[in-house]
Structures are given as structure tokens and as C-alpha cells.
Design a protein around this motif. Structure first.
Motif, PDB file in Angstrom:
ATOM      1  N   ARG A  30     -13.383  -0.293  -8.197  1.00 60.13           N
ATOM      2  CA  ARG A  30     -14.774   0.014  -8.560  1.00 60.13           C
ATOM      3  C   ARG A  30     -15.297  -0.882  -9.671  1.00 60.13           C
ATOM      4  N   LEU A  31     -14.418  -1.319 -10.572  1.00 58.88           N
ATOM      5  CA  LEU A  31     -14.864  -2.125 -11.703  1.00 58.88           C
ATOM      6  C   LEU A  31     -14.875  -3.622 -11.409  1.00 58.88           C
ATOM      7  N   GLY A  32     -14.334  -4.026 -10.256  1.00 58.80           N
ATOM      8  CA  GLY A  32     -14.443  -5.418  -9.850  1.00 58.80           C
ATOM      9  C   GLY A  32     -13.238  -6.294 -10.121  1.00 58.80           C
ATOM     10  N   TYR A  33     -12.059  -5.696 -10.311  1.00 59.68           N
ATOM     11  CA  TYR A  33     -10.838  -6.494 -10.469  1.00 59.68           C
ATOM     12  C   TYR A  33     -10.444  -7.102  -9.125  1.00 59.68           C
ATOM     13  N   ASP A  34      -9.659  -8.172  -9.187  1.00 59.35           N
ATOM     14  CA  ASP A  34      -9.240  -8.876  -7.973  1.00 59.35           C
ATOM     15  C   ASP A  34      -8.009  -8.264  -7.319  1.00 59.35           C
ATOM     16  N   GLY A  35      -7.307  -7.410  -8.030  1.00 58.13           N
ATOM     17  CA  GLY A  35      -6.083  -6.832  -7.499  1.00 58.13           C
ATOM     18  C   GLY A  35      -5.409  -5.958  -8.531  1.00 58.13           C
ATOM     19  N   VAL A  36      -4.179  -5.563  -8.226  1.00 54.71           N
ATOM     20  CA  VAL A  36      -3.449  -4.594  -9.037  1.00 54.71           C
ATOM     21  C   VAL A  36      -2.014  -5.067  -9.248  1.00 54.71           C
ATOM     22  N   GLU A  37      -1.476  -4.802 -10.435  1.00 57.91           N
ATOM     23  CA  GLU A  37      -0.030  -4.892 -10.658  1.00 57.91           C
ATOM     24  C   GLU A  37       0.499  -3.471 -10.747  1.00 57.91           C
ATOM     25  N   VAL A  38       1.464  -3.136  -9.917  1.00 57.59           N
ATOM     26  CA  VAL A  38       2.013  -1.785  -9.888  1.00 57.59           C
ATOM     27  C   VAL A  38       3.184  -1.696 -10.854  1.00 57.59           C
ATOM     28  N   MET A  39       3.045  -0.820 -11.856  1.00 62.21           N
ATOM     29  CA  MET A  39       4.138  -0.527 -12.775  1.00 62.21           C
ATOM     30  C   MET A  39       5.004   0.550 -12.139  1.00 62.21           C
ATOM     31  N   VAL A  40       6.142   0.158 -11.606  1.00 58.01           N
ATOM     32  CA  VAL A  40       7.009   1.097 -10.898  1.00 58.01           C
ATOM     33  C   VAL A  40       7.624   2.077 -11.883  1.00 58.01           C
ATOM     34  N   GLY A  41       7.467   3.366 -11.563  1.00 58.18           N
ATOM     35  CA  GLY A  41       8.074   4.399 -12.380  1.00 58.18           C
ATOM     36  C   GLY A  41       7.125   5.081 -13.322  1.00 58.18           C
ATOM     37  N   ILE A  42       5.887   4.571 -13.425  1.00 61.14           N
ATOM     38  CA  ILE A  42       4.946   5.187 -14.358  1.00 61.14           C
ATOM     39  C   ILE A  42       4.534   6.577 -13.886  1.00 61.14           C
ATOM     40  N   ASP A  43       4.551   6.786 -12.576  1.00 67.29           N
ATOM     41  CA  ASP A  43       4.411   8.121 -11.997  1.00 67.29           C
ATOM     42  C   ASP A  43       5.145   8.117 -10.659  1.00 67.29           C
ATOM     43  N   PRO A  44       5.433   9.269 -10.087  1.00 65.51           N
ATOM     44  CA  PRO A  44       6.220   9.310  -8.839  1.00 65.51           C
ATOM     45  C   PRO A  44       5.585   8.512  -7.706  1.00 65.51           C
ATOM     46  N   LEU A  45       4.254   8.472  -7.634  1.00 68.25           N
ATOM     47  CA  LEU A  45       3.592   7.757  -6.550  1.00 68.25           C
ATOM     48  C   LEU A  45       3.926   6.270  -6.564  1.00 68.25           C
ATOM     49  N   SER A  46       4.133   5.708  -7.749  1.00 67.59           N
ATOM     50  CA  SER A  46       4.378   4.272  -7.867  1.00 67.59           C
ATOM     51  C   SER A  46       5.672   3.833  -7.214  1.00 67.59           C
ATOM     52  N   THR A  47       6.566   4.774  -6.950  1.00 66.63           N
ATOM     53  CA  THR A  47       7.846   4.443  -6.319  1.00 66.63           C
ATOM     54  C   THR A  47       7.789   4.588  -4.798  1.00 66.63           C
ATOM     55  N   GLN A  48       6.676   5.078  -4.272  1.00 70.27           N
ATOM     56  CA  GLN A  48       6.533   5.346  -2.842  1.00 70.27           C
ATOM     57  C   GLN A  48       5.728   4.218  -2.202  1.00 70.27           C
TER      58      GLN A  48
END
Length: 283
Positions: A30-48
Motif C-alpha cells: 500500500r505504501l509503494g515499496y518494491d518488495g519485501v524481505e521476510v524475517m524468518v521467525g518473527i512470527d509463526p507465519l514467517s516460517t510457512q
């Protein structure tokens, strides 16, 4: 690596904590970033990884990098064997279309892991085809001395890594100049965690421009060098009091990056020789 004409500006999901990885995708899109870096482990969803794929499809936003679960708080995410964690991180990166895995140097008490770390990272890059960008860290400060918590070193320029990540909050805590550190990293500099700090012993992760690191100079220099890696906003918004306040910090970080990641215009002047010939001087 990114083969586009310029770097892409991404948002680390760590920047929205304690909100979820899903919130990181939603805000980045929504804010206009080009992409995402996923920090694995920051919440359970990040590991799925299958769930992350659904977020990519829903928001039409790519994952640029995976941050391996190598923080103190993620020591048991994806098991306890550090090499297994990195292999799973590479598998996740390939499945999600990311080309970089960010990894910290081992903790000093991980003796076996640390002993073969430099060679092991090179082996993983060759076997997986994924870039492992080793991040600069810092000595843990205690009264009167610094604790060497990382091995073989908290400073990746002291080892022979093919790819490195420069984190400006970490360079601040280590009392290093980010522009000088980038120059020392040279061609190995692959990935940026754009943030800031005031030189505090605390790893602050401020909005870029609110600290004392030369973030603007770094971005301008990278643009002039045609840097094509990823520039990832990794700030701490945990103290914000509302979602709208968090968004202000994320927007300010993105605007700062876009403002300063620009090539400096070339200025030309002219000289006339005694013979009347005109030549261009570039400054």
C-alpha cells in the motif's frame, strides 16, 4: 541478483513488528515499496512458505530476500542445527523467487559452526545458487570493554566473503562510518539494511536520517556506482503508539531512500589551450 537498471527498495517484515508478516506485506504494497524481505521467525507465519506464497500472489509483491533465523530469539526456529537453517533458508528463497539470504556471523559459543563458517557459506552459495550475504554486526558493549559475541568476527570485511550486507544501525553501534565500511566491502556489498543510529551501545534501528550515520551520502554514492542490489528498510517501530504512526515512519523511510538514491548530476566546465582549442573538464 537483480538485473534491473536500478536497485529495488524493499521493506523488512521486522519493521512492522509486533504486527505480523502479513501486515508487512500489506503495508509494503500500500505504501509503494518494491518488495519485501521476510524475517524468518518473527512470527509463526514467517516460517510457512506456502502462506508466504499466498501473500505474494494476493499483494502482487515479490520477496526480494530471506533473513535466515539466526537471531538470539530465533535460535530454535527451523530446528537447532545452524547449517540446516541456512539450507532451509535457501530452499525458501528459491521457492519464493528471492535471490538473497541474509545471515549473521555465528555466535561465539557456536564453536563448530563458527570454525567452518567462511568455507561453509561459499559451499552453500555454490551448491544452491543463492547469494548468502553476511551481515556486519558489532561488539557487545559492557562497562570498560567490548564483548566479542561473534566468530570468526562481527566485521565481515575481516573475512573472505563473496557477498556482504551493510546494516547502518549495526555500523553505528560498532562506531563505524557506513560510507567507509561500504568502501571497504567493495564489490562484495550486495545488500543494504537501511536504517540509522546515534552511536549508542543499543542497536537502535532508527528511521534513516534521524541518526548520525551518513545514510544520505551512502545512498548517493551507491547510486553513482550503479548499485543493483536490494535496499531494505529495517527500522524499529515497536515504540510507535498507533498503526498510523508506524505508517509515518515507513513512508518517511521510503521517501528518504528515493530522495537520496540518485546519481549526482555531472557538472562540466571548459578550458581553452594557448592554441585556442577547447576541452571539457568534468568535476
Amino acid at each position: 541478483m537483480n538485473t534491473s537498471k536500478t536497485a529495488r527498495i524493499g521493506l523488512s517484515t521486522a519493521s512492522v513488528y509486533p504486527e505480523s508478516t502479513a501486515s508487512g506485506f500489506e503495508l509494503a504494497a500500500r505504501l509503494g515499496y518494491d518488495g519485501v524481505e521476510v524475517m524468518v521467525g518473527i512470527d509463526p507465519l514467517s516460517t510457512q512458505i506456502d502462506a508466504i506464497e499466498r501473500l505474494i500472489d494476493y499483494h502482487q509483491l515479490p520477496v526480494l530476500a530471506i533473513h535466515a533465523p539466526c537471531l538470539l530469539i530465533t535460535q530454535r526456529v527451523w530446528g537447532t542445527d545452524p547449517w540446516d537453517k541456512l539450507e532451509r533458508s535457501a530452499e525458501a528463497a528459491k521457492q519464493l523467487g528471492a535471490d538473497v539470504v541474509v545471515v549473521h556471523p555465528p555466535f561465539r559459543w557456536q564453536r563448530d559452526y563458527a570454525r567452518g563458517f567462511v568455507e561453509g557459506i561459499a559451499r552453500l552459495e555454490e551448491e544452491t545458487g543463492v547469494i548468502f550475504a553476511v551481515e556486519n554486526m558489532y561488539p557487545w558493549r559492557a562497562p570498560g570493554r567490548g564483548l566479542q559475541a561473534y566468530a570468526p568476527s562481527w566485521d565481515p570485511t575481516e573475512q573472505d566473503y563473496a557477498h556482504t550486507t551493510l546494516d547502518l544501525s549495526h555500523s553505528s553501534t560498532a562506531e563505524q562510518d557506513c560510507v567507509e565500511l561500504a568502501a571497504t566491502m567493495g564489490k562484495s556489498l550486495t545488500h543494504i539494511h537501511l536504517t540509522d543510529g546515534t552511536g549508542s551501545a543499543k542497536d537502535e534501528h532508527l528511521v534513516p536520517g534521524r541518526g548520525t550515520q551518513r545514510a544520505a551520502d551512502l545512498l548517493n554514492g551507491l547510486a553513482n556506482q550503479n548499485f543493483r542490489g536490494h535496499i531494505i528498510i529495517e527500522i524499529n517501530t515497536r515504540r510507535t503508539t498507533s498503526r498510523s504512526e508506524r505508517e509515518v515512519d515507513l513512508v518517511e523511510s521510503l521517501e528518504f531512500t528515493r530522495k537520496h538514491f540518485v546519481r549526482t548530476s555531472r557538472r562540466s566546465s571548459f578550458a581553452v589551450t594557448p592554441e585556442g582549442e577547447i576541452s571539457e573538464l568534468t568535476t
